[in-house]
Motif scaffolding. Structure first.
Motif, short mmCIF file in Angstrom:
data_model
loop_
_atom_site.label_atom_id
_atom_site.label_comp_id
_atom_site.label_asym_id
_atom_site.label_seq_id
_atom_site.Cartn_x
_atom_site.Cartn_y
_atom_site.Cartn_z
N THR A 57 0.84 -1.20 0.00
CA THR A 57 0.00 0.00 0.00
C THR A 57 0.87 1.25 0.00
OG1 THR A 57 -0.12 0.22 2.41
CG2 THR A 57 -1.77 -1.21 1.35
N ILE A 58 0.28 2.37 -0.38
CA ILE A 58 1.00 3.65 -0.36
C ILE A 58 1.45 3.97 1.07
CG2 ILE A 58 0.74 6.13 -0.67
CD1 ILE A 58 1.02 4.67 -3.28
N LYS A 61 4.37 1.93 1.89
CA LYS A 61 5.51 2.39 1.09
C LYS A 61 6.20 3.58 1.76
CE LYS A 61 6.59 4.33 -3.48
NZ LYS A 61 6.02 4.70 -4.80
N LYS A 62 5.38 4.53 2.26
CA LYS A 62 5.96 5.68 2.96
C LYS A 62 6.71 5.24 4.21
CE LYS A 62 3.05 9.55 1.59
NZ LYS A 62 2.26 10.70 2.10
N VAL A 101 0.96 0.16 -6.77
CA VAL A 101 1.87 0.81 -5.82
C VAL A 101 3.29 0.56 -6.35
CG1 VAL A 101 2.66 0.97 -3.44
CG2 VAL A 101 0.28 0.34 -3.92
N ARG A 715 -1.60 15.94 -5.38
CA ARG A 715 -1.37 14.55 -5.78
C ARG A 715 -2.27 14.18 -6.94
NH1 ARG A 715 -0.51 13.68 -0.20
NH2 ARG A 715 -2.71 13.31 0.19
#
Length: 720
Positions: A57-58, A61-62, A101, A715
């Motif tokens: 997931t985003i 990922k962060k 992603v 975004r």
């Protein structure tokens, strides 16, 4: 590109040629990636060795980028410079960009150094094992139904559809609610989000229409029918067109009569037209016309003009010598016609007897209308019929037991009683308040809410912040008013004291700051609100919420510069201190947003937050907007103003326009029709304006942003 293709064209590594332990670790990482876990895959090119970090997931990922900063960092990689970005000019990376992603990419440095290569591989092996085996975080751990319902209330109050729907899905997966109650909950959410088309698309609508429903659900369905079939022609004023529109209502939706008193225009119009279509009695139609006269005097005349000619005449001419029908007969006739509220009123006005009391009791249970139920209960108690009915048949005893329980709940609950429970720390009463249980509670006025919040102790405010989602959903209009600054400050205090960090609290914080900025707060109120917001940020900041902190900073400092400037400076640097450990999670637009805030506060961004000269061009992701007309629409002016400022700084020649109109206008029609790009923040838009924009936009692209804050707008534009 699927992970199976990773070791083909563009990658000089062939896993089967590697040592067994290396091939085994690659197979484990491939398996983890396919099953929605974090994984790492190596790629070798003539230029050097690269690692690709995959996350499902985003959000993860962060978080992974922050972890890589700690485990790999600047010693053996280009992470400080590249921030894990893929390179679209590289055909290998271009395929990976198509993933939902995309992975992170970093190069092993120094190039060709065996020690660096081994250090990174060992670090990634340990990191992946730790991530796979760690306890579930607060973002993933199952939550109680009470926690989910509280977030749901905050999401509705903030008009944040994604979070509200996420909460609904969580309830469907984990809550101990049956299909019917979940359907009722969804309808209340759709109503709160003003998303009535979703009601008609709901899979359980047909099932609900066949049920004996709470009157609140029927009212929701009536308002949805009015919005879809009748609203435009009703406001146009043509009676003939109104009847023609009503005939388009499907037969399945013509069962929405209640027999209860109508207190809004949509419900009285719907009930009257459905009465015409289903040949309701003249008594019912006359009662609805009388209700329409109390709501809007021209409306009753228009509805009366729709009556068939014979309906204006008495259904029979009474014989002067014939005895008038008894009260019991009249009540039976009203019950048979579905006129339950009228039947109760007739029974209350007549001389009490057991038969009338039983009919009245049945009508009260049919309606489940709190005010009428309380009047019936009082009447039965005063007349002494309560004990008599308790000895009656099973059906009457069942109705009486229902009335006693229903009235007991109404007398002990309600928003005033709920606030008292918050102050007295009565946990059970506090947590009983959700969208279903509070749907019929009378709303409190502004002065009452202001007084009760002002008088709460810190401990009570903490409880309010922890459980106030449903209250905020019901009373959100009070906080959005021009005089709502003090109310917003008190709720921010409650959220700060609660130390909650859920998605609902975060979106509520941002929304309250938007309301506060638009309400011209005093220096004292703004200073206090910034202090509370700093506490909320401290409880909520993480790698996955870093962009939200930037949005909070931009919104909290959007009032005129001179207002509480010292407090804004303190809040700005306090927030930067919280962001510093996770600053690698900030993207380039976030950093530019921080620089914009610093410029407006006439200060400078700390050196470690400044972009390095080696950073790629920030404007690259917005280059496609050059020389275009871009319109940003939102009722939240601060968010679109900041987004417009950033776009003008980044993209030469861009024509950015902002609008916050509630309804349509010639200018909005022109912009909707002619803009190259139109962005509409759905979480902050009026239903009438969104329909107006869509109508004039036609088939041209329309970007809908479902979350608040300038970061969400940027975004969406970067993604095209």
């Amino acid at each position: 590109m699927v992970t199976d293709d990773f070791f083909e064209a563009g990658n000089l590594i062939n896993p089967v040629e590697l040592p067994p332990e290396h091939e085994s670790s690659i197979e484990k990482w491939l398996d983890a990636i396919k099953h929605g876990q974090v994984g790492f895959l190596p790629r070798k090119t003539p230029q050097g060795l690269y690692w690709y970090a995959f996350a499902p997931t985003i959000r993860e990922k962060k978080e992974l980028l922050v972890l890589l900063d700690a485990w790999v960092g600047p010693t053996f990689s280009d992470l400080p410079r590249s921030r894990g970005r893929l390179y679209p000019a590289d055909p290998f990376d271009a395929l990976l960009l198509a993933r939902q992603v995309p992975p992170l990419r970093f190069e092993v440095l120094p190039r060709g150094d065996r020690q660096s290569r081994d250090q990174i591989r060992n670090a990634l092996l340990v990191l992946s094992r730790l991530v796979w085996n760690r306890p579930r975080s607060e973002f993933d751990a199952p939550r109680t139904t009470v926690e989910v319902l509280d977030d749901l209330g905050h999401a509705i109050a903030a008009q944040d559809r994604p979070i509200a729907l996420r909460c609904l899905h969580e309830l469907e997966a984990t809550a101990d609610l049956d299909q019917t109650n979940l359907a009722f909950m969804r309808f209340r959410v759709y109503e709160g989000l003003e998303d009535r088309p979703a009601i008609f698309a709901d899979q359980d609508l047909e099932h609900v229409l066949l049920l004996r429903r709470p009157i609140g659900i029927t009212r929701i369905l009536q308002r949805a029918v009015y919005a879809r079939y009748l609203e435009k022609v009703d406001l146009d004023g043509s009676a003939a067109n109104l009847l023609e529109a009503a005939e388009a209502i499907p037969p399945s939706l013509r069962v929405l009569a209640t027999g209860a008193i109508n207190r809004t225009r949509p419900t009285v119009v719907v009930e009257f037209l459905l009465g015409l279509l289903t040949q309701a009695t003249s008594a019912t139609l006359d009662r609805l016309i009388q209700e329409a006269a109390l709501l809007a005097s021209p409306l009753d005349a228009r509805l009366r003009s729709l009556l068939p000619p014979t309906s204006s005449q008495p259904e029979f001419l009474p014989d002067p010598e014939q005895e008038l029908p008894s009260a019991t007969t009249r009540v039976h006739a009203l019950v048979n016609a579905g006129e339950f509220s009228a039947a109760i009123e007739e029974s209350l006005a007549a001389e009490s007897d057991v038969e009338l009391a039983g009919l009245m009791l049945a009508c009260a249970r049919e309606l489940e209308e709190p005010h009428l139920a309380l009047r019936v209960a009082e009447h039965l108690s005063v007349s002494g019929l309560h004990d008599t009915l308790a000895q009656d048949g099973a059906l009457v005893r069942s109705d009486l037991a229902w009335l006693d329980e229903f009235v007991s709940q109404q007398r002990t609950l309600g928003w005033l009683a709920w606030l008292t429970a918050v102050e007295a720390d009565q946990a059970l009463k506090i947590t009983e308040a959700d969208l279903n249980s509070t749907a019929d509670w009378d709303l409190l006025d502004r002065s009452t809410v202001a007084q009760r919040l002002a008088e709460m102790s810190d401990e009570a405010l903490a409880r309010f912040g922890e459980h106030g989602g449903a209250f905020m959903a019901a009373h959100r209009a009070l906080f959005a008013q021009a005089d709502g600054a003090d109310l917003c400050e008190r709720v921010l205090a409650g959220l700060a004291f609660s130390e909650k960090s859920s998605a609902g609290v975060r979106v509520q914080t941002l929304t309250l700051l938007e309301y506060l900025a638009a309400a011209a707060p005093t220096v004292e109120i703004l200073t206090s609100a910034l202090e509370w917001t700093g506490m909320v940020v401290e409880a909520s900041v993480s790698a996955v919420t870093a962009s939200w902190v930037v949005d909070v900073l931009q919104t909290a400092t959007s009032s005129p510069q001179a207002l509480a400037l010292d407090a804004k400076h303190q809040f700005f640097f306090r927030a930067l201190e919280q962001l510093r450990p996770v600053k690698s999670a900030l993207d380039l637009a976030d950093l530019e947003g921080l620089r914009l805030v610093a410029d407006e506060l006439a200060t400078s961004l700390p050196a470690d937050f400044e972009l390095e000269e080696s950073e790629p061009d920030l404007a690259a992701q917005y280059r496609h907007l050059e020389n275009m007309m871009v319109v940003l629409y939102s009722l939240t002016e601060s968010a679109i103003t900041r987004a417009a400022q950033l776009l003008r700084r980044l993209v030469p020649g861009i024509d950015v326009r902002t609008t916050s109109e509630h309804d349509g206008s010639q200018q909005l029609a022109s912009w909707s029709s002619n803009a190259d790009v139109f962005v509409m923040v759905a979480a902050s838009a009026k239903h009438a304006a969104t329909d107006f924009i869509k109508e004039h936009r036609g088939s041209r692209p329309l970007i809908q942003v479902n979350s608040r804050g300038s970061s969400s707008i940027l975004r969406a534009l970067a993604e095209g």
